[in-house]
Design a protein around this motif. Structure first.
Motif, PDB file in Angstrom:
ATOM      1  N   MET A 408       0.750  -1.510  -0.165  1.00  0.00           N
ATOM      2  CA  MET A 408      -0.050  -0.291   0.171  1.00  0.00           C
ATOM      3  C   MET A 408       1.191   1.153   0.285  1.00  0.00           C
ATOM      4  O   MET A 408       0.684   2.425  -0.628  1.00  0.00           O
ATOM      5  N   VAL A 409       1.801   1.177   0.743  1.00  0.00           N
ATOM      6  CA  VAL A 409       3.174   2.538   0.631  1.00  0.00           C
ATOM      7  C   VAL A 409       3.702   2.939  -0.344  1.00  0.00           C
ATOM      8  O   VAL A 409       3.696   4.122  -1.385  1.00  0.00           O
ATOM      9  N   LEU A 410       3.929   1.521  -1.231  1.00  0.00           N
ATOM     10  CA  LEU A 410       4.400   1.564  -2.380  1.00  0.00           C
ATOM     11  C   LEU A 410       3.005   2.230  -3.595  1.00  0.00           C
ATOM     12  O   LEU A 410       3.309   2.720  -4.299  1.00  0.00           O
ATOM     13  N   GLY A 411       2.112   1.677  -3.557  1.00  0.00           N
ATOM     14  CA  GLY A 411       0.705   2.120  -4.018  1.00  0.00           C
ATOM     15  C   GLY A 411       0.579   3.641  -4.343  1.00  0.00           C
ATOM     16  O   GLY A 411       0.509   4.791  -5.617  1.00  0.00           O
ATOM     17  N   MET A 412       0.875   4.262  -2.703  1.00  0.00           N
ATOM     18  CA  MET A 412       0.915   5.861  -2.631  1.00  0.00           C
ATOM     19  C   MET A 412       1.679   6.316  -3.278  1.00  0.00           C
ATOM     20  O   MET A 412       1.080   7.652  -3.543  1.00  0.00           O
ATOM     21  N   CYS A 413       3.233   5.626  -3.205  1.00  0.00           N
ATOM     22  CA  CYS A 413       4.383   6.177  -3.568  1.00  0.00           C
ATOM     23  C   CYS A 413       4.048   6.486  -5.100  1.00  0.00           C
ATOM     24  O   CYS A 413       4.792   7.484  -5.692  1.00  0.00           O
ATOM     25  N   PHE A 414       3.663   5.632  -5.591  1.00  0.00           N
ATOM     26  CA  PHE A 414       3.440   5.595  -7.429  1.00  0.00           C
ATOM     27  C   PHE A 414       2.661   6.817  -8.135  1.00  0.00           C
ATOM     28  O   PHE A 414       2.405   7.021  -8.715  1.00  0.00           O
ATOM     29  N   SER A 415       1.366   6.628  -6.697  1.00  0.00           N
ATOM     30  CA  SER A 415       0.344   7.467  -7.385  1.00  0.00           C
ATOM     31  C   SER A 415       0.989   8.857  -7.196  1.00  0.00           C
ATOM     32  O   SER A 415       0.311   9.847  -7.704  1.00  0.00           O
ATOM     33  N   GLY A 416       1.461   9.561  -6.053  1.00  0.00           N
ATOM     34  CA  GLY A 416       2.058  10.824  -6.229  1.00  0.00           C
ATOM     35  C   GLY A 416       3.018  10.744  -6.626  1.00  0.00           C
ATOM     36  O   GLY A 416       3.432  11.751  -7.542  1.00  0.00           O
ATOM     37  N   LEU A 417       3.671   9.848  -7.814  1.00  0.00           N
ATOM     38  CA  LEU A 417       4.410  10.078  -8.597  1.00  0.00           C
ATOM     39  C   LEU A 417       4.087  10.156  -9.996  1.00  0.00           C
ATOM     40  O   LEU A 417       4.945  10.771 -11.204  1.00  0.00           O
ATOM     41  N   GLY A 418       2.538  10.262 -10.109  1.00  0.00           N
ATOM     42  CA  GLY A 418       1.582   9.895 -11.336  1.00  0.00           C
ATOM     43  C   GLY A 418       1.919   8.674 -11.718  1.00  0.00           C
ATOM     44  O   GLY A 418       2.604   8.632 -13.546  1.00  0.00           O
ATOM     45  N   ILE A 419       3.245   7.772 -11.492  1.00  0.00           N
ATOM     46  CA  ILE A 419       3.497   6.578 -12.017  1.00  0.00           C
ATOM     47  C   ILE A 419       2.374   5.449 -12.122  1.00  0.00           C
ATOM     48  O   ILE A 419       1.390   5.417 -10.838  1.00  0.00           O
ATOM     49  N   PRO A 420       1.292   5.138 -13.368  1.00  0.00           N
ATOM     50  CA  PRO A 420      -0.048   4.420 -12.729  1.00  0.00           C
ATOM     51  C   PRO A 420       0.338   2.714 -12.546  1.00  0.00           C
ATOM     52  O   PRO A 420       1.535   2.564 -13.179  1.00  0.00           O
ATOM     53  N   ILE A 421      -0.400   2.355 -11.797  1.00  0.00           N
ATOM     54  CA  ILE A 421      -0.329   0.410 -11.546  1.00  0.00           C
ATOM     55  C   ILE A 421      -1.090  -0.196 -13.183  1.00  0.00           C
ATOM     56  O   ILE A 421      -1.723  -0.111 -13.462  1.00  0.00           O
ATOM     57  N   THR A 422      -0.253  -0.975 -13.634  1.00  0.00           N
ATOM     58  CA  THR A 422      -0.015  -2.325 -14.480  1.00  0.00           C
ATOM     59  C   THR A 422      -0.884  -3.246 -13.692  1.00  0.00           C
ATOM     60  O   THR A 422      -0.065  -4.053 -13.103  1.00  0.00           O
ATOM     61  N   HIS A 423      -2.088  -3.759 -14.105  1.00  0.00           N
ATOM     62  CA  HIS A 423      -2.762  -4.602 -13.845  1.00  0.00           C
ATOM     63  C   HIS A 423      -2.501  -5.791 -15.057  1.00  0.00           C
ATOM     64  O   HIS A 423      -2.753  -5.691 -15.905  1.00  0.00           O
ATOM     65  N   SER A 424      -2.181  -7.052 -14.260  1.00  0.00           N
ATOM     66  CA  SER A 424      -2.194  -8.327 -15.222  1.00  0.00           C
ATOM     67  C   SER A 424      -2.823  -9.134 -14.366  1.00  0.00           C
ATOM     68  O   SER A 424      -2.862  -9.261 -13.407  1.00  0.00           O
ATOM     69  N   PRO A 425      -3.963 -10.191 -15.269  1.00  0.00           N
ATOM     70  CA  PRO A 425      -5.068 -10.780 -14.584  1.00  0.00           C
ATOM     71  C   PRO A 425      -4.396 -12.275 -14.637  1.00  0.00           C
ATOM     72  O   PRO A 425      -4.607 -12.926 -13.801  1.00  0.00           O
ATOM     73  N   LEU A 426      -2.482 -12.543 -14.750  1.00  0.00           N
ATOM     74  CA  LEU A 426      -2.264 -13.530 -14.273  1.00  0.00           C
ATOM     75  C   LEU A 426      -0.981 -14.149 -13.023  1.00  0.00           C
ATOM     76  O   LEU A 426      -0.244 -14.458 -12.485  1.00  0.00           O
ATOM     77  N   PHE A 427      -1.668 -12.610 -12.258  1.00  0.00           N
ATOM     78  CA  PHE A 427      -1.063 -12.399 -10.723  1.00  0.00           C
ATOM     79  C   PHE A 427      -2.114 -12.334  -9.971  1.00  0.00           C
ATOM     80  O   PHE A 427      -3.057 -11.829 -10.484  1.00  0.00           O
ATOM     81  N   HIS A 428      -2.222 -13.069  -8.837  1.00  0.00           N
ATOM     82  CA  HIS A 428      -3.514 -13.952  -8.048  1.00  0.00           C
ATOM     83  C   HIS A 428      -2.951 -14.349  -6.650  1.00  0.00           C
ATOM     84  O   HIS A 428      -1.519 -14.048  -5.958  1.00  0.00           O
ATOM     85  N   GLN A 429      -3.615 -13.402  -5.184  1.00  0.00           N
ATOM     86  CA  GLN A 429      -3.443 -13.545  -3.876  1.00  0.00           C
ATOM     87  C   GLN A 429      -4.724 -14.365  -3.531  1.00  0.00           C
ATOM     88  O   GLN A 429      -5.408 -13.543  -2.993  1.00  0.00           O
ATOM     89  N   VAL A 430      -4.914 -15.612  -3.895  1.00  0.00           N
ATOM     90  CA  VAL A 430      -5.444 -16.293  -2.803  1.00  0.00           C
ATOM     91  C   VAL A 430      -4.422 -17.256  -2.205  1.00  0.00           C
ATOM     92  O   VAL A 430      -4.029 -18.444  -2.767  1.00  0.00           O
ATOM     93  N   ARG A 431      -4.998 -17.748  -0.790  1.00  0.00           N
ATOM     94  CA  ARG A 431      -4.605 -18.583   0.185  1.00  0.00           C
ATOM     95  C   ARG A 431      -4.661 -20.014  -0.720  1.00  0.00           C
ATOM     96  O   ARG A 431      -4.049 -20.697  -0.670  1.00  0.00           O
ATOM     97  N   GLU A 432      -6.087 -19.917  -0.837  1.00  0.00           N
ATOM     98  CA  GLU A 432      -6.595 -21.603  -1.311  1.00  0.00           C
ATOM     99  C   GLU A 432      -5.836 -21.748  -2.321  1.00  0.00           C
ATOM    100  O   GLU A 432      -5.693 -23.240  -2.702  1.00  0.00           O
ATOM    101  N   LEU A 433      -5.612 -21.286  -2.956  1.00  0.00           N
ATOM    102  CA  LEU A 433      -4.689 -20.823  -5.011  1.00  0.00           C
ATOM    103  C   LEU A 433      -3.742 -21.888  -4.853  1.00  0.00           C
ATOM    104  O   LEU A 433      -3.317 -22.871  -5.304  1.00  0.00           O
ATOM    105  N   PHE A 434      -3.013 -21.199  -3.620  1.00  0.00           N
ATOM    106  CA  PHE A 434      -1.675 -21.207  -3.248  1.00  0.00           C
ATOM    107  C   PHE A 434      -1.645 -22.867  -3.227  1.00  0.00           C
ATOM    108  O   PHE A 434      -0.825 -24.185  -3.240  1.00  0.00           O
ATOM    109  N   LEU A 435      -2.539 -23.073  -2.291  1.00  0.00           N
ATOM    110  CA  LEU A 435      -2.277 -24.739  -1.066  1.00  0.00           C
ATOM    111  C   LEU A 435      -2.875 -25.564  -2.311  1.00  0.00           C
ATOM    112  O   LEU A 435      -1.926 -26.495  -2.424  1.00  0.00           O
TER     113      LEU A 435
END
Length: 450
Positions: A408-435
């Motif tokens: 979240m800090v990185l998100g704040m920093c990049f937002s302040g710098l005007g650098i947009p987040i680039t989203h990809s559906p190939l990344f996931h944060q799901v505990r069940e998926l990990f297992l």
């Protein structure tokens, strides 16, 4: 015989050019032209050069298809070009704009992703089935098989009853529903702090605890490939989640992998990494609060914290910039319980220009209804171009505490710098998926060693 054949040919030709057939054709073109004018196409685009080009290509394809259908070309909007505020990608904040601009003279807002492929004539045929004076929410229906934490265990008793759209297949809102949502948003601004799974959250907001419409499934909104058997029945298809770029996959040496760990996980998590995906990485280091030469780990001099890890992440960024080869254009930071395919990641990164400030992963949002920011969730892995790291560390943006949430800090920093987040559906944060993936890895390991 010659005379008879001549008369026969003339008869056929007379039929082909009869005034009634010509009028009928002009009437069909005129009708389609009117229908096209009433559909607003919205591509869920991103400002990164790779993604914006794909969105522009789709826009051109839509306009090319419609050029033969009438003089009136449809309106095609790219969300990243409408981005007057950080939360435009979450769609709902744009409802007021859509209502003002198109609330009187249009019938539909049709949303799609940059890789969605659209058969415009078939799409018009489908939309024609629905009464445009009513509130409609159309799409390819998805549902949870069981209640999940990512959806806050919604509909826990029977999660299959609630449907939400597959964005890749395209989805549509009728203008009466758009106007209703715009009015509601004026009096009741979005209250949710976090945006995690946008398609589910939009469906929940539209449903309004039963006061709004459910998603109406449209079987012709498809996510099969254009070469699939059902393509003739589909108004939409989806090309590929893994982009096929002209360039070959990035070299192994182009990707530096940083694994965040701590002493208490050296014995159980790190062996899993070493037995699965470590062999795919040419450049990899393990960063911990303890130097363990058997792994080996690097002690960054940052004490372990129970949550956050902002201090550790910024120390990794500093080390990457000052100690790795300047010819290594990409940094990937993952947790010690993250599973990753380095080969697929290299294919994906070949699509991006490392000379751009790229911050890539699974995008979440915080407080976007009240001027917040987007960020890459750390559990799914965070990818940085060297240029992005240079821009970040050249700024004065740093952790407000060592245990602050690093992503979240990185998100704040990049937002302040005007650098947009680039989203990809190939990344996931799901505990069940990990297992699940972990089980598959070990099954394959057992089979292959027999």
């Amino acid at each position: 015989m010659i005379a008879e054949c001549t008369i026969s040919v003339l008869s056929v030709c007379f039929f082909c050019f009869s005034p009634s057939r010509s009028l009928e054709k002009r009437g069909t073109v005129s009708k389609r032209s009117k229908e096209l004018k009433e559909v607003i196409f919205v591509i869920q685009s991103q400002s990164n050069s790779f993604h914006s080009k794909r969105a522009e290509d789709l826009k051109r394809d839509i306009l090319k298809q419609t050029a033969d259908l009438g003089k009136e070309l449809p309106t095609v909007l790219l969300i990243h070009q409408m981005d007057r505020h950080e939360g435009a990608w979450t769609i709902l904040p744009l409802m007021k704009d859509f209502s003002v601009a198109y609330g009187r003279n249009s019938s539909w807002i049709f949303f799609c992703e940059e890789d969605t492929r659209i058969q415009v004539v078939k799409l018009l045929e489908i939309l024609r089935r629905f009464d445009t004076s009513k509130e409609w929410f159309l799409g390819k229906a998805l549902h949870d098989e069981e209640s999940t934490i990512i959806h806050h265990y919604a509909f826990a008793e029977n999660p299959t009853v609630f449907k939400f759209p597959d964005f890749a297949a395209g989805w549509a809102l009728s203008i009466p529903l758009v106007n209703k949502l715009a009015t509601k948003l004026k009096s009741e601004p979005l209250k949710s702090d976090f945006t995690i799974d946008l398609k589910h959250e939009i469906a929940l907001y539209i449903w309004q605890k039963g006061d709004g419409p459910h998603l109406t499934p449209v079987p012709e909104f498809c996510t099969g490939d254009e070469s699939s058997d059902r393509v003739d029945q589909c108004a939409t298809t989806f090309s590929n989640f893994i982009p096929l770029c002209v360039r070959r996959a990035s070299k192994k040496e182009d990707v530096f992998v940083a694994v965040k760990t701590c002493r208490k996980f050296h014995g159980d998590r790190i062996p899993v990494v070493k037995q699965t995906w470590e062999r795919e990485a040419a450049l990899i280091e393990y960063y911990s609060d303890y130097r363990d030469i058997s792994i080996p780990t690097v002690d960054l001099g940052v004490p372990n914290t129970e949550r956050g890890h902002c201090g550790k992440t910024f120390a990794i960024l500093e080390r990457y910039l000052n100690h790795s080869s300047p010819r290594t254009p990409w940094l990937v930071i993952v947790d010690d319980d993250t599973l990753i395919s380095i080969f697929r990641l290299r294919k994906l990164l070949s699509c991006y220009d490392p000379n751009e400030p790229v911050f890539l992963g699974e995008r979440y949002g915080y407080g976007l209804g009240t001027g917040g920011y987007s960020y890459i969730t750390g559990g799914g892995g965070m990818v940085f171009s060297r240029t992005a790291v240079q821009r970040l560390l050249a700024s004065k943006c740093r952790c407000y505490s060592m245990d602050a949430p690093d992503d979240m800090v990185l998100g704040m920093c990049f937002s302040g710098l005007g650098i947009p987040i680039t989203h990809s559906p190939l990344f996931h944060q799901v505990r069940e998926l990990f297992l699940l993936v972990l089980k598959i890895y070990f099954v394959l390991l057992i089979v292959c060693t027999k």
